[in-house]
Design a protein around this motif. Structure first.
Motif, PDB file in Angstrom:
ATOM      1  N   LYS A 244       0.995  -1.010   0.116  1.00 16.73           N
ATOM      2  CA  LYS A 244      -0.030  -0.123  -0.187  1.00 16.73           C
ATOM      3  C   LYS A 244       0.926   1.132   0.035  1.00 16.73           C
ATOM      4  O   LYS A 244       1.518   1.605   1.049  1.00 16.73           O
ATOM      5  CB  LYS A 244      -0.864   0.046   1.246  1.00 16.73           C
ATOM      6  CG  LYS A 244      -2.070  -0.956   1.126  1.00 16.73           C
ATOM      7  CD  LYS A 244      -3.034  -0.922   2.296  1.00 16.73           C
ATOM      8  CE  LYS A 244      -4.175  -1.633   2.127  1.00 16.73           C
ATOM      9  NZ  LYS A 244      -5.268  -1.268   3.341  1.00 16.73           N
ATOM     10  N   ARG A 245       0.887   1.907  -0.981  1.00 22.47           N
ATOM     11  CA  ARG A 245       1.579   3.243  -1.109  1.00 22.47           C
ATOM     12  C   ARG A 245       0.842   4.241  -0.801  1.00 22.47           C
ATOM     13  O   ARG A 245      -0.075   4.372  -1.119  1.00 22.47           O
ATOM     14  CB  ARG A 245       2.033   3.332  -2.734  1.00 22.47           C
ATOM     15  CG  ARG A 245       3.073   4.560  -2.717  1.00 22.47           C
ATOM     16  CD  ARG A 245       3.341   4.710  -4.414  1.00 22.47           C
ATOM     17  NE  ARG A 245       4.159   3.438  -4.846  1.00 22.47           N
ATOM     18  CZ  ARG A 245       5.436   3.256  -4.679  1.00 22.47           C
ATOM     19  NH1 ARG A 245       6.294   3.874  -4.142  1.00 22.47           N
ATOM     20  NH2 ARG A 245       5.831   2.050  -5.202  1.00 22.47           N
ATOM     21  N   THR A 246       1.554   5.181   0.218  1.00 21.57           N
ATOM     22  CA  THR A 246       1.140   6.178   0.918  1.00 21.57           C
ATOM     23  C   THR A 246       1.842   7.316   0.814  1.00 21.57           C
ATOM     24  O   THR A 246       2.962   7.420   1.188  1.00 21.57           O
ATOM     25  CB  THR A 246       0.590   5.852   2.315  1.00 21.57           C
ATOM     26  OG1 THR A 246      -0.025   4.653   2.679  1.00 21.57           O
ATOM     27  CG2 THR A 246      -0.062   6.957   2.740  1.00 21.57           C
ATOM     28  N   VAL A 247       1.294   8.499   0.099  1.00 23.29           N
ATOM     29  CA  VAL A 247       2.051   9.876   0.025  1.00 23.29           C
ATOM     30  C   VAL A 247       1.492  10.939   0.502  1.00 23.29           C
ATOM     31  O   VAL A 247       0.027  11.130   0.660  1.00 23.29           O
ATOM     32  CB  VAL A 247       2.424   9.908  -1.529  1.00 23.29           C
ATOM     33  CG1 VAL A 247       3.154   8.946  -2.413  1.00 23.29           C
ATOM     34  CG2 VAL A 247       1.001   9.940  -2.319  1.00 23.29           C
ATOM     35  N   ARG A 248       2.089  11.792   0.657  1.00 21.34           N
ATOM     36  CA  ARG A 248       1.445  12.839   1.198  1.00 21.34           C
ATOM     37  C   ARG A 248       0.423  13.977   0.261  1.00 21.34           C
ATOM     38  O   ARG A 248       0.858  13.583  -0.869  1.00 21.34           O
ATOM     39  CB  ARG A 248       2.592  14.025   1.678  1.00 21.34           C
ATOM     40  CG  ARG A 248       3.262  13.658   3.002  1.00 21.34           C
ATOM     41  CD  ARG A 248       4.247  14.532   3.405  1.00 21.34           C
ATOM     42  NE  ARG A 248       5.028  14.361   4.480  1.00 21.34           N
ATOM     43  CZ  ARG A 248       4.636  14.390   5.862  1.00 21.34           C
ATOM     44  NH1 ARG A 248       3.605  15.031   6.124  1.00 21.34           N
ATOM     45  NH2 ARG A 248       5.426  13.595   6.727  1.00 21.34           N
ATOM     46  N   ALA A 249      -0.386  14.303   0.599  1.00 27.61           N
ATOM     47  CA  ALA A 249      -1.246  15.042  -0.351  1.00 27.61           C
ATOM     48  C   ALA A 249      -0.383  16.523  -0.873  1.00 27.61           C
ATOM     49  O   ALA A 249       0.497  16.953  -0.369  1.00 27.61           O
ATOM     50  CB  ALA A 249      -2.569  15.553   0.285  1.00 27.61           C
TER      51      ALA A 249
END
Length: 249
Positions: A244-249
């Motif tokens: 699950k790739r999570t990046v900042r908005a």
């Protein structure tokens, strides 16, 4: 003893139809991807898999599921694999779901010769009382359910008896290894790999790096638990997807 195989295909060649496999990994971390693909190419079917989970669609053990190669799965988590859930609910796959810590201890017990042990996990639930759906009938009904487990009381507390798990083969992934089969894992990529390796009658390890000599104090899993080794290419060793790739908005 030199435990090196000439490749993944040779290492898994004798895994037959109906074989039981203990497989390391957690999500997509520390998964023996190259060995799993070799089993897929080899063609064995009716496999009985024991692993924390079955990867995701298109990766890890999800490849064997999609190809219809699995008959039964013992795991702690269905999670992110839609095909896993579909086959289970459709009655195409038998699934034994057990608590994660219990799964780890059942594998470890299998590797150390302990036939069974007591744990408080699952007391008063379908784990201990029975009735957990193992296989559905395809119409929403339960075709096979778990039996009740033996319980005993120690010092006023109730415990469930759990049996050890041993498998015909184990597939594991390690960061480093030597020709004798001694393995070193990298941080959280160890996860279920050491206990899966212990539970296999024939354990096959894929390693990212082959080293000539390991400091005995640095060894995480002794070579006595490993029968075959496959050294990954740099490309195979670098193939580490993020679940699950999570990046900042």
């Amino acid at each position: 003893m030199n435990k090196l195989s000439d490749g993944a295909a040779e290492a898994v060649a004798d895994i037959g139809d109906g074989a039981s496999l203990a497989v390391g990994g957690f999500g997509l971390c520390g998964v023996p991807e190259t060995l799993i693909r070799a089993v897929l190419d080899q063609g064995a079917t009716g496999l009985r898999l024991t692993s924390n989970n079955c990867g995701v669609d298109g990766r890890g053990l999800g490849l064997l599921l999609e190809a219809g190669r699995a008959a039964r799965v013992t795991a702690s988590y269905v999670g992110e694999n839609k095909e896993f859930a579909r086959q289970y609910l459709a009655g195409e796959l038998e699934v034994e779901l057990i608590p994660q810590g219990t799964l780890a201890e059942r594998l470890r017990a299998g590797g150390t010769g302990i036939p069974a042990f007591y744990t408080p996990a699952g007391v008063g639930t379908q784990i201990g009382d029975g009735g957990l759906p193992w296989r559905y009938d395809g119409s929403g009904g339960v075709a096979v359910q778990s039996p009740p487990r033996r319980t005993d009381v120690f010092d006023g507390r109730t415990y469930v008896l759990e049996h050890a798990i041993t498998c015909d083969f184990a597939l594991v992934h390690a960061a480093r290894g030597d020709r004798h089969g001694n393995l070193v894992f990298r941080r959280s990529a160890a996860n279920f790999n050491p206990v899966a390796a212990m539970a296999g009658r024939v354990t096959i390890a894929e390693v990212e790096e082959l080293v000539d000599d390991l400091d005995p104090d640095a060894v995480h899993l002794p070579g006595v638990f490993v029968q075959r080794m496959v050294v990954l290419t740099p490309e195979q060793a670098a193939d580490k997807p993020i679940e699950k790739r999570t990046v900042r908005a």
